[in-house]
Scaffold this motif. Structure first.
Motif, PDB file in Angstrom:
ATOM      1  N   ILE A  42       0.842  -1.205   0.000  1.00  0.00           N
ATOM      2  CA  ILE A  42       0.000   0.000   0.000  1.00  0.00           C
ATOM      3  C   ILE A  42       0.874   1.249   0.000  1.00  0.00           C
ATOM      4  CG2 ILE A  42      -1.574   1.367   1.423  1.00  0.00           C
ATOM      5  CD1 ILE A  42      -2.976  -1.180   2.214  1.00  0.00           C
ATOM      6  N   MET A  43       1.925   1.239   0.811  1.00  0.00           N
ATOM      7  CA  MET A  43       2.805   2.399   0.903  1.00  0.00           C
ATOM      8  C   MET A  43       3.600   2.614  -0.381  1.00  0.00           C
ATOM      9  SD  MET A  43       5.630   3.200   3.857  1.00  0.00           S
ATOM     10  CE  MET A  43       6.673   1.843   3.324  1.00  0.00           C
ATOM     11  N   LYS A 198      -1.457   4.277   3.709  1.00  0.00           N
ATOM     12  CA  LYS A 198      -0.351   5.122   3.245  1.00  0.00           C
ATOM     13  C   LYS A 198      -0.019   6.194   4.274  1.00  0.00           C
ATOM     14  CE  LYS A 198      -2.134   6.222  -0.720  1.00  0.00           C
ATOM     15  NZ  LYS A 198      -2.343   6.786  -2.061  1.00  0.00           N
ATOM     16  N   ARG A 199      -1.047   6.852   4.784  1.00  0.00           N
ATOM     17  CA  ARG A 199      -0.780   7.949   5.707  1.00  0.00           C
ATOM     18  C   ARG A 199      -0.246   7.443   7.045  1.00  0.00           C
ATOM     19  NH1 ARG A 199      -4.606  13.281   6.330  1.00  0.00           N
ATOM     20  NH2 ARG A 199      -3.145  14.473   7.601  1.00  0.00           N
ATOM     21  N   TYR A 200      -0.762   6.314   7.484  1.00  0.00           N
ATOM     22  CA  TYR A 200      -0.320   5.768   8.767  1.00  0.00           C
ATOM     23  C   TYR A 200       1.136   5.310   8.697  1.00  0.00           C
ATOM     24  CZ  TYR A 200      -0.211   2.844  12.954  1.00  0.00           C
ATOM     25  OH  TYR A 200       0.130   2.278  14.155  1.00  0.00           O
ATOM     26  N   LEU A 201       1.482   4.527   7.673  1.00  0.00           N
ATOM     27  CA  LEU A 201       2.845   4.013   7.558  1.00  0.00           C
ATOM     28  C   LEU A 201       3.851   5.118   7.256  1.00  0.00           C
ATOM     29  CD1 LEU A 201       2.265   0.669   5.653  1.00  0.00           C
ATOM     30  CD2 LEU A 201       2.739   1.002   8.062  1.00  0.00           C
ATOM     31  N   ILE A 206       8.160   8.901   9.302  1.00  0.00           N
ATOM     32  CA  ILE A 206       8.537  10.257   9.718  1.00  0.00           C
ATOM     33  C   ILE A 206       8.763  10.300  11.224  1.00  0.00           C
ATOM     34  CG2 ILE A 206       7.761  12.653   9.828  1.00  0.00           C
ATOM     35  CD1 ILE A 206       6.181  12.135   7.257  1.00  0.00           C
ATOM     36  N   GLN A 207       7.899   9.610  11.963  1.00  0.00           N
ATOM     37  CA  GLN A 207       8.036   9.550  13.420  1.00  0.00           C
ATOM     38  C   GLN A 207       9.369   8.921  13.812  1.00  0.00           C
ATOM     39  OE1 GLN A 207       5.724   6.583  15.482  1.00  0.00           O
ATOM     40  NE2 GLN A 207       5.228   8.001  17.138  1.00  0.00           N
ATOM     41  N   GLY A 290      -3.091  12.566  11.528  1.00  0.00           N
ATOM     42  CA  GLY A 290      -4.414  13.163  11.479  1.00  0.00           C
ATOM     43  C   GLY A 290      -5.467  12.256  12.072  1.00  0.00           C
ATOM     44  N   SER A 291      -6.607  12.166  11.415  1.00  0.00           N
ATOM     45  CA  SER A 291      -7.733  11.384  11.930  1.00  0.00           C
ATOM     46  C   SER A 291      -7.843  10.032  11.249  1.00  0.00           C
ATOM     47  CB  SER A 291      -9.032  12.178  11.712  1.00  0.00           C
ATOM     48  OG  SER A 291      -9.217  12.426  10.324  1.00  0.00           O
ATOM     49  N   GLN A 292      -6.734   9.521  10.701  1.00  0.00           N
ATOM     50  CA  GLN A 292      -6.804   8.264   9.954  1.00  0.00           C
ATOM     51  C   GLN A 292      -7.036   7.070  10.864  1.00  0.00           C
ATOM     52  OE1 GLN A 292      -6.848   8.195   6.579  1.00  0.00           O
ATOM     53  NE2 GLN A 292      -6.915  10.394   6.876  1.00  0.00           N
TER      54      GLN A 292
END
Length: 361
Positions: A42-43, A198-201, A206-207, A290-292
């Motif tokens: 997915i990423m 995508k946004r979570y991974l 980044i984290q 965010g709110s994912q």
């Protein structure tokens, strides 16, 4: 046709959950790398699409992102290895520091609890005998664990390549399992899952970078030895929600104990980790992800522990995104919407018992 009683429906649902759990436990060697590859694929989809727009063949467009991930992973392993080598290079100094701290701890125990150093030594010897009895079992399982790790990481690139290559076949299979009237809803679910994944991974990557850099910088300012190693260890363990941060704190303190004689350095390490965690939890990570992923914290912790017992560290790492995917699916299906409510953190404005429709149901 007579409707199935609610109690039987709930029993079948619980039985289904139990059977799925049994399948995961029995087939975790194959299933866990498949799930990890699913999220990696997915990423990598945006990168794959980028290369396809540049007229590269489908095979090359898939292999290049996978190769990039392998190179990044190899660099991280090399960096961690070098930091561990620097730590072990000071072996004599570490041994002296540990002796100092153990003597201080022994003195404190004898003063507070009246447990003399001789009694402490006898207790340690007794526990050591028990430890040696368990050592054989641990070492005998080490070979199996190493084999499992090699299989896990060996299957990752293969699974990822095949998932991206044959994604249209899998999508066609899913659509054929449902009525045409459900296809629009399924497509919306798949798009939401892809967006969330995508946004979570990406947020986790980044984290990983900013926690390592922040913690390294803060500890280096205070003059803490092996600051980069502490930053890397804590950043990676922090990827395991809730439990990882606790283990990261403990390991950070242990590394500092081994490399410093001063208790003040330990306070600097604990305080720095607390500051970085506060920034991460309240400012940085909410803006990135965010709110994912909006999940019930209690259910999340329970799910992480269950996943860890069933499948190990990989399960703990994947527990949150898997629960987030399940919530997306449950929220869009009438039959399982109640499970989506359980996984979510949306608290009702009024007490549920005040809603007649819920009570009648």
């Amino acid at each position: 046709m007579k409707e199935i009683p609610v109690t039987i429906k709930r029993s079948l649902e619980i039985l289904g959950v139990f059977l799925i759990g049994v399948i995961i436990v029995l087939g975790k060697v194959i299933i866990m790398p498949l799930l990890m590859s699913f999220f990696i694929s997915i990423m990598l989809l945006p990168v794959f699409r980028f290369f396809r727009k540049r007229k590269l063949s489908e095979t090359i467009a898939i292999l290049l992102p996978i190769l990039l991930v392998i190179i990044i992973a190899a660099l991280i392993v090399w960096l961690f290895y070098n930091q561990m080598r620097f730590l072990l290079h000071d072996y004599q100094k570490i041994e002296q520091n540990l002796t100092i701290h153990l003597n201080a701890l022994s003195l404190w125990i004898s003063q507070v609890f009246g447990f003399s150093p001789a009694d402490q030594l006898n207790f340690i010897n007794q526990q050591s005998n028990k430890l040696f009895n368990y050592a054989a079992n641990i070492l005998s399982g080490a070979a199996g664990s190493a084999t499992g790790i090699l299989i896990f990481f060996g299957l990752l690139p293969i699974y990822t390549f095949l998932l991206v290559m044959y994604r249209s076949i899998f999508m066609k299979f899913i659509l054929m399992c449902f009525e045409p009237k459900e296809h629009e809803n399924i497509e919306a679910v798949m798009q939401q899952i892809e967006k969330m994944g995508k946004r979570y991974l990406l947020g986790l990557l980044i984290q990983l970078c900013y926690i390592t850099i922040l913690l390294w910088g803060i500890l280096a300012v205070f003059g803490i030895k092996h600051a980069l190693l502490i930053g890397i260890v804590f950043a990676f363990l922090n990827l395991i929600p809730y439990l990882g941060a606790l283990i990261g704190n403990i390991l950070g303190v242990l590394i500092t104990l081994a490399s410093s004689e001063s208790i003040v350095d330990i306070l600097f390490v604990v305080g720095s980790i607390a500051v970085v965690q506060f920034l991460d939890n309240n400012i940085l990570m909410p803006r990135i992800v965010g709110s994912q992923v909006k999940l019930n914290p209690l259910i999340s912790i329970i799910g992480i522990f269950i996943a860890g017992v069933m499948t190990g560290i990989s399960g703990m790492f994947l527990a949150l995104p898997i629960m987030a995917i399940l919530k997306i699916i449950f929220d869009r299906t009438e039959q399982f919407k109640k499970w989506g409510v359980l996984l979510g953190d949306e608290r009702p404005a009024k007490k549920p018992m005040r809603f007649p429709a819920i009570r009648r149901r």
